[in-house]
Design a protein around this motif. Structure first.
Motif: not given
Length: 113
Positions: A2-3, A33-34, A99-102
């Motif tokens: 993911v980027q 969510a973004m 599942y995590r925050t990027y």
């Protein structure tokens, strides 16, 4: 992998507008969510706006001036910022929650008085 890539920051006079964009790659994120955080010099990072499948939410300081939106076909989230003031100056970071925050790399917004 993911980027997140932000764009649209810059220098603007008080009262002006900017539109930030954040393109997510690596998967489809239409239901995730973004949103946007910002960090002013010497201050902690603060939530600006978030968009989920259930709607949007904003920091009190930007309500009525900023609008968050997304184009799921383009995997892109936007932040339209109007009536900017010098207190809006900072680095704006896009984020995505799976599942995590990027996090993106950030884009500088500078509002001159």
């Amino acid at each position: 992998q993911v980027q997140l890539v932000e764009s649209g920051g810059g220098l603007v006079q008080a009262g002006g507008s900017l539109r930030l964009s954040c393109v997510a790659s690596g998967s489809r994120f239409s239901t995730n969510a973004m949103g946007w955080y910002r960090q002013a010099p010497g201050k902690q990072r603060e939530l600006v706006a978030i968009i989920t499948s259930g709607g949007t939410n904003y920091a009190d300081s930007v309500k009525g001036r900023f609008t968050i939106s997304r184009d799921n076909a383009k995997n892109t989230v936007y932040l339209q910022m109007n009536s900017l003031n010098p207190e809006d100056t900072g680095v704006y970071y896009c984020y995505l929650i799976t599942y995590r925050t990027y996090w993106g790399q950030g884009t500088q917004v500078t509002v001159s008085s």
